[in-house]
Design a protein around this motif. Sequence first.
Motif, PDB file in Angstrom:
ATOM      1  N   LEU A  94       0.825  -1.209   0.000  1.00 15.58           N
ATOM      2  CA  LEU A  94       0.000   0.000   0.000  1.00 15.58           C
ATOM      3  C   LEU A  94       0.859   1.259   0.000  1.00 15.58           C
ATOM      4  O   LEU A  94       0.530   2.252  -0.658  1.00 15.58           O
ATOM      5  N   ALA A  95       1.978   1.231   0.716  1.00 17.53           N
ATOM      6  CA  ALA A  95       2.831   2.414   0.828  1.00 17.53           C
ATOM      7  C   ALA A  95       3.449   2.814  -0.505  1.00 17.53           C
ATOM      8  O   ALA A  95       3.759   3.992  -0.713  1.00 17.53           O
ATOM      9  N   ASN A 142      -1.894   5.328  -1.369  1.00 24.11           N
ATOM     10  CA  ASN A 142      -1.121   5.785  -0.217  1.00 24.11           C
ATOM     11  C   ASN A 142      -1.316   7.255   0.150  1.00 24.11           C
ATOM     12  O   ASN A 142      -0.474   7.830   0.839  1.00 24.11           O
ATOM     13  N   ASP A 143      -2.381   7.891  -0.265  1.00 19.86           N
ATOM     14  CA  ASP A 143      -2.558   9.323  -0.001  1.00 19.86           C
ATOM     15  C   ASP A 143      -2.581   9.647   1.493  1.00 19.86           C
ATOM     16  O   ASP A 143      -1.933  10.596   1.949  1.00 19.86           O
ATOM     17  N   ARG A 144      -3.323   8.890   2.259  1.00 23.53           N
ATOM     18  CA  ARG A 144      -3.429   9.186   3.694  1.00 23.53           C
ATOM     19  C   ARG A 144      -2.114   8.897   4.414  1.00 23.53           C
ATOM     20  O   ARG A 144      -1.736   9.627   5.341  1.00 23.53           O
ATOM     21  N   LEU A 145      -1.447   7.845   3.998  1.00 29.58           N
ATOM     22  CA  LEU A 145      -0.140   7.557   4.591  1.00 29.58           C
ATOM     23  C   LEU A 145       0.844   8.683   4.288  1.00 29.58           C
ATOM     24  O   LEU A 145       1.640   9.072   5.146  1.00 29.58           O
ATOM     25  N   ALA A 146       0.790   9.209   3.065  1.00 31.85           N
ATOM     26  CA  ALA A 146       1.697  10.293   2.690  1.00 31.85           C
ATOM     27  C   ALA A 146       1.397  11.561   3.481  1.00 31.85           C
ATOM     28  O   ALA A 146       2.316  12.298   3.865  1.00 31.85           O
ATOM     29  N   PHE A 147       0.132  11.838   3.723  1.00 33.07           N
ATOM     30  CA  PHE A 147      -0.236  13.017   4.516  1.00 33.07           C
ATOM     31  C   PHE A 147       0.355  12.920   5.923  1.00 33.07           C
ATOM     32  O   PHE A 147       0.942  13.878   6.443  1.00 33.07           O
ATOM     33  N   LEU A 148       0.222  11.744   6.534  1.00 29.54           N
ATOM     34  CA  LEU A 148       0.774  11.542   7.875  1.00 29.54           C
ATOM     35  C   LEU A 148       2.296  11.603   7.855  1.00 29.54           C
ATOM     36  O   LEU A 148       2.921  12.262   8.699  1.00 29.54           O
ATOM     37  N   GLY A 149       2.906  10.935   6.886  1.00 28.48           N
ATOM     38  CA  GLY A 149       4.364  10.912   6.818  1.00 28.48           C
ATOM     39  C   GLY A 149       4.965  12.283   6.568  1.00 28.48           C
ATOM     40  O   GLY A 149       6.019  12.619   7.120  1.00 28.48           O
ATOM     41  N   MET A 177       7.822   8.501  -0.675  1.00 27.78           N
ATOM     42  CA  MET A 177       8.751   8.529   0.459  1.00 27.78           C
ATOM     43  C   MET A 177       8.024   8.963   1.733  1.00 27.78           C
ATOM     44  O   MET A 177       8.229   8.390   2.810  1.00 27.78           O
ATOM     45  N   TYR A 178       7.169   9.962   1.610  1.00 29.95           N
ATOM     46  CA  TYR A 178       6.366  10.370   2.764  1.00 29.95           C
ATOM     47  C   TYR A 178       5.426   9.243   3.202  1.00 29.95           C
ATOM     48  O   TYR A 178       5.225   9.009   4.398  1.00 29.95           O
ATOM     49  N   ALA A 179       4.846   8.547   2.228  1.00 30.28           N
ATOM     50  CA  ALA A 179       3.892   7.482   2.551  1.00 30.28           C
ATOM     51  C   ALA A 179       4.559   6.354   3.327  1.00 30.28           C
ATOM     52  O   ALA A 179       3.940   5.747   4.213  1.00 30.28           O
ATOM     53  N   ILE A 180       5.807   6.060   3.019  1.00 28.98           N
ATOM     54  CA  ILE A 180       6.508   4.988   3.730  1.00 28.98           C
ATOM     55  C   ILE A 180       6.708   5.373   5.198  1.00 28.98           C
ATOM     56  O   ILE A 180       6.537   4.547   6.103  1.00 28.98           O
ATOM     57  N   VAL A 181       7.051   6.636   5.443  1.00 26.35           N
ATOM     58  CA  VAL A 181       7.176   7.097   6.834  1.00 26.35           C
ATOM     59  C   VAL A 181       5.821   7.005   7.538  1.00 26.35           C
ATOM     60  O   VAL A 181       5.733   6.582   8.702  1.00 26.35           O
ATOM     61  N   GLY A 182       4.756   7.377   6.842  1.00 21.33           N
ATOM     62  CA  GLY A 182       3.423   7.264   7.424  1.00 21.33           C
ATOM     63  C   GLY A 182       3.043   5.825   7.718  1.00 21.33           C
ATOM     64  O   GLY A 182       2.388   5.537   8.727  1.00 21.33           O
ATOM     65  N   ALA A 183       3.456   4.900   6.857  1.00 21.72           N
ATOM     66  CA  ALA A 183       3.163   3.483   7.085  1.00 21.72           C
ATOM     67  C   ALA A 183       3.884   2.970   8.327  1.00 21.72           C
ATOM     68  O   ALA A 183       3.322   2.188   9.113  1.00 21.72           O
ATOM     69  N   VAL A 184       5.123   3.403   8.521  1.00 22.96           N
ATOM     70  CA  VAL A 184       5.866   2.999   9.716  1.00 22.96           C
ATOM     71  C   VAL A 184       5.182   3.544  10.967  1.00 22.96           C
ATOM     72  O   VAL A 184       5.044   2.847  11.981  1.00 22.96           O
ATOM     73  N   SER A 185       4.733   4.791  10.895  1.00 26.05           N
ATOM     74  CA  SER A 185       4.032   5.371  12.040  1.00 26.05           C
ATOM     75  C   SER A 185       2.739   4.623  12.337  1.00 26.05           C
ATOM     76  O   SER A 185       2.378   4.415  13.497  1.00 26.05           O
ATOM     77  N   LEU A 186       2.051   4.206  11.294  1.00 24.45           N
ATOM     78  CA  LEU A 186       0.783   3.494  11.464  1.00 24.45           C
ATOM     79  C   LEU A 186       0.969   2.173  12.192  1.00 24.45           C
ATOM     80  O   LEU A 186       0.184   1.829  13.082  1.00 24.45           O
ATOM     81  N   GLU A 187       2.014   1.431  11.838  1.00 23.19           N
ATOM     82  CA  GLU A 187       2.166   0.082  12.381  1.00 23.19           C
ATOM     83  C   GLU A 187       3.149  -0.005  13.546  1.00 23.19           C
ATOM     84  O   GLU A 187       3.007  -0.887  14.393  1.00 23.19           O
ATOM     85  N   LYS A 188       4.140   0.881  13.586  1.00 20.45           N
ATOM     86  CA  LYS A 188       5.172   0.777  14.619  1.00 20.45           C
ATOM     87  C   LYS A 188       5.189   1.953  15.585  1.00 20.45           C
ATOM     88  O   LYS A 188       5.937   1.929  16.562  1.00 20.45           O
TER      89      LYS A 188
END
Length: 255
Positions: free
Chosen positions: A103-104, A118-125, A221-232
């Motif tokens: 997804l990221a 990955n739009d929401r993940l990118a916003f968070l990241g 790249m932002y979305a990957i950071v958001g994905a890490v925040s979501l799960e970890k």
Amino acid sequence: MALNLSSRAARTACAASKFAARPIAGVIPSRTFATSTPEESNQQEKPRWSYTPAAAKAPFSLHLDSKRPTFHVNADPQLLDRFYIRLFGNGGDKLLSDETKWLAVTHKSFDQGRRGFNDRLAFLGKRIVQLQASLALAQDAPYAGAAPAANKDEFGRVPFSHPALDGLNNLSGETKKILTERSKLAELGNKYELQKVLRWSPRKPNDLRASGIELVLAHTMYAIVGAVSLEKGGVVATKVARERILEPLGLKSVS
């Protein structure tokens, strides 16, 4: 007399209950029907990222006789795992769940967004990276391109100064934009070979730059950071933002 009336009323009620209509559900046996086709059942066994849901497909394609060249994207989990190892280090392929890893790196242009994007993940990241960039700038030495200090006060007043405040002049939107601009994030993504695993559908498959590849890489790249925040959680995401994004861009990590 009252006793006779009550007994008669009870007998009348019992007789009427024998002829009362029974519920239809109790008379007609219930039947069960299959709610999914064999194709849908087979798809449910596959990972969610690997197929388009049958209910999201149109009966026919609107792109009849399209001359647009096909743009192939990665579908190999091992290639994706190698990317995450390059990005996070040893064991990086185990940091996120399989669904989140795909997804990221999935842009909303891919498959019309029918497999998630990955739009929401990118916003968070992006919020996390921008916050860490501000903290790094505030604790860093004055940046050469920062806004100059104010002119000398005509009344001889001297503003309060402290070594911890020396980096505040770095906190301008222009400074942060220069250090974390789209092209630099895209270049960093290319160093991690993000383009090999990126899932998107460019407007011009023969001209990725004109299709906005820089924006999509930075967004991912932002979305990957958001994905890490979501799960970890935020602590791990902050560490990733500092060590894997900001430090390669020239910003020292915050102590």
